[in-house]
Design a protein around this motif. Structure first.
Motif, mmCIF file in Angstrom:
data_model
loop_
_atom_site.group_PDB
_atom_site.id
_atom_site.type_symbol
_atom_site.label_atom_id
_atom_site.label_comp_id
_atom_site.label_asym_id
_atom_site.label_seq_id
_atom_site.Cartn_x
_atom_site.Cartn_y
_atom_site.Cartn_z
ATOM 1 N N GLY A 61 125.054 160.723 5.069
ATOM 2 C CA GLY A 61 124.835 161.114 3.681
ATOM 3 C C GLY A 61 126.082 161.206 2.823
ATOM 4 O O GLY A 61 125.997 161.608 1.668
ATOM 5 N N GLY A 62 127.221 160.827 3.352
ATOM 6 C CA GLY A 62 128.442 160.859 2.554
ATOM 7 C C GLY A 62 128.526 159.680 1.608
ATOM 8 O O GLY A 62 128.005 158.595 1.884
ATOM 9 N N TYR A 63 129.163 159.903 0.469
ATOM 10 C CA TYR A 63 129.310 158.859 -0.544
ATOM 11 C C TYR A 63 130.694 159.002 -1.153
ATOM 12 O O TYR A 63 131.061 160.075 -1.646
ATOM 13 C CB TYR A 63 128.240 159.034 -1.629
ATOM 14 N N TYR A 64 131.477 157.945 -1.083
ATOM 15 C CA TYR A 64 132.835 157.958 -1.620
ATOM 16 C C TYR A 64 132.984 156.784 -2.587
ATOM 17 O O TYR A 64 132.873 155.633 -2.183
ATOM 18 C CB TYR A 64 133.869 157.815 -0.500
ATOM 19 N N ASP A 65 133.234 157.091 -3.854
ATOM 20 C CA ASP A 65 133.444 156.063 -4.867
ATOM 21 C C ASP A 65 134.948 155.944 -5.092
ATOM 22 O O ASP A 65 135.580 156.830 -5.677
ATOM 23 C CB ASP A 65 132.743 156.447 -6.168
ATOM 24 N N LEU A 66 135.530 154.848 -4.622
ATOM 25 C CA LEU A 66 136.973 154.670 -4.698
ATOM 26 C C LEU A 66 137.457 154.278 -6.092
ATOM 27 O O LEU A 66 138.660 154.148 -6.307
ATOM 28 C CB LEU A 66 137.434 153.655 -3.658
ATOM 29 N N HIS A 67 136.539 154.112 -7.046
ATOM 30 C CA HIS A 67 136.939 153.890 -8.440
ATOM 31 C C HIS A 67 137.321 155.198 -9.113
ATOM 32 O O HIS A 67 137.935 155.195 -10.177
ATOM 33 C CB HIS A 67 135.812 153.232 -9.239
ATOM 34 N N THR A 68 136.924 156.316 -8.516
ATOM 35 C CA THR A 68 137.201 157.614 -9.130
ATOM 36 C C THR A 68 138.304 158.335 -8.367
ATOM 37 O O THR A 68 138.451 158.180 -7.149
ATOM 38 C CB THR A 68 135.947 158.509 -9.143
#
Length: 170
Positions: A61-68
């Motif tokens: 369930g982890g979510y990492y947005d590398l644009h932020t």
């Protein structure tokens, strides 16, 4: 199911050969990257806009947005924490093995050739071979033939399977 090494460059992530992907899926970010530098390679690829990819999803369930900045910080924090814990475990294991060595205790693993499982009592059938192996190099002969003749007599290394290599003589 095959496993692959974590890519460490633009080429190994498949970004230079026209291969595109949208998401990296992993169990945990800390399982995807073992060292902070590995995570930084991927962050740099996204930050330098060499790819349109920017998301890491985990099966938990982890979510990492590398644009932020928050997403990059979360990846860095998770990987740094995992690297720190890995270092702590290494320190504890090293200290424990040192303490066992100072007390003259075995530090685990297979039993030493020439000794029974307690690591102290000599196994005479194997000790004879060790003595022979140490005499041969001192006399200028190779130790290999001694081991080969002893294996022909049915004496094998601990937990040996047929065709295993002999212990080295140093």
């Amino acid at each position: 199911m095959a496993t692959k090494r974590v890519p460490t460059s633009t080429t190994s992530w498949g970004l230079s050969g026209g291969v595109a992907f949208d998401v990296v899926l992993c169990v945990e970010v800390t399982r995807l990257f073992r060292k902070p530098l590995e995570a930084e390679v991927l962050i740099d690829l996204v930050w330098s806009k060499k790819t349109s990819f920017h998301t890491i999803l985990t099966t938990r369930g982890g979510y990492y947005d590398l644009h932020t900045s928050a997403g990059r910080k979360a990846v860095r924090d998770a990987v740094n924490a995992a690297a720190g814990e890995s270092d702590n475990i290494s320190d504890r294991v090293r200290l424990k093995k040192g303490a066992l060595a100072r007390r003259g205790k075995p530090n685990g693993g297979r039993r030493a050739y020439g000794y029974v499982a307690d690591g102290i009592t000599v196994r005479e059938s194997e000790a004879v071979i060790i003595r022979e192996m140490t005499k041969r190099p001192m006399a200028g002969r190779r130790s290999g033939p001694s081991w080969q003749s002893s294996t022909n007599e049915g004496c094998r290394p601990p937990r040996a399977r047929s065709g295993t290599s002999p212990p080295s003589s140093k």
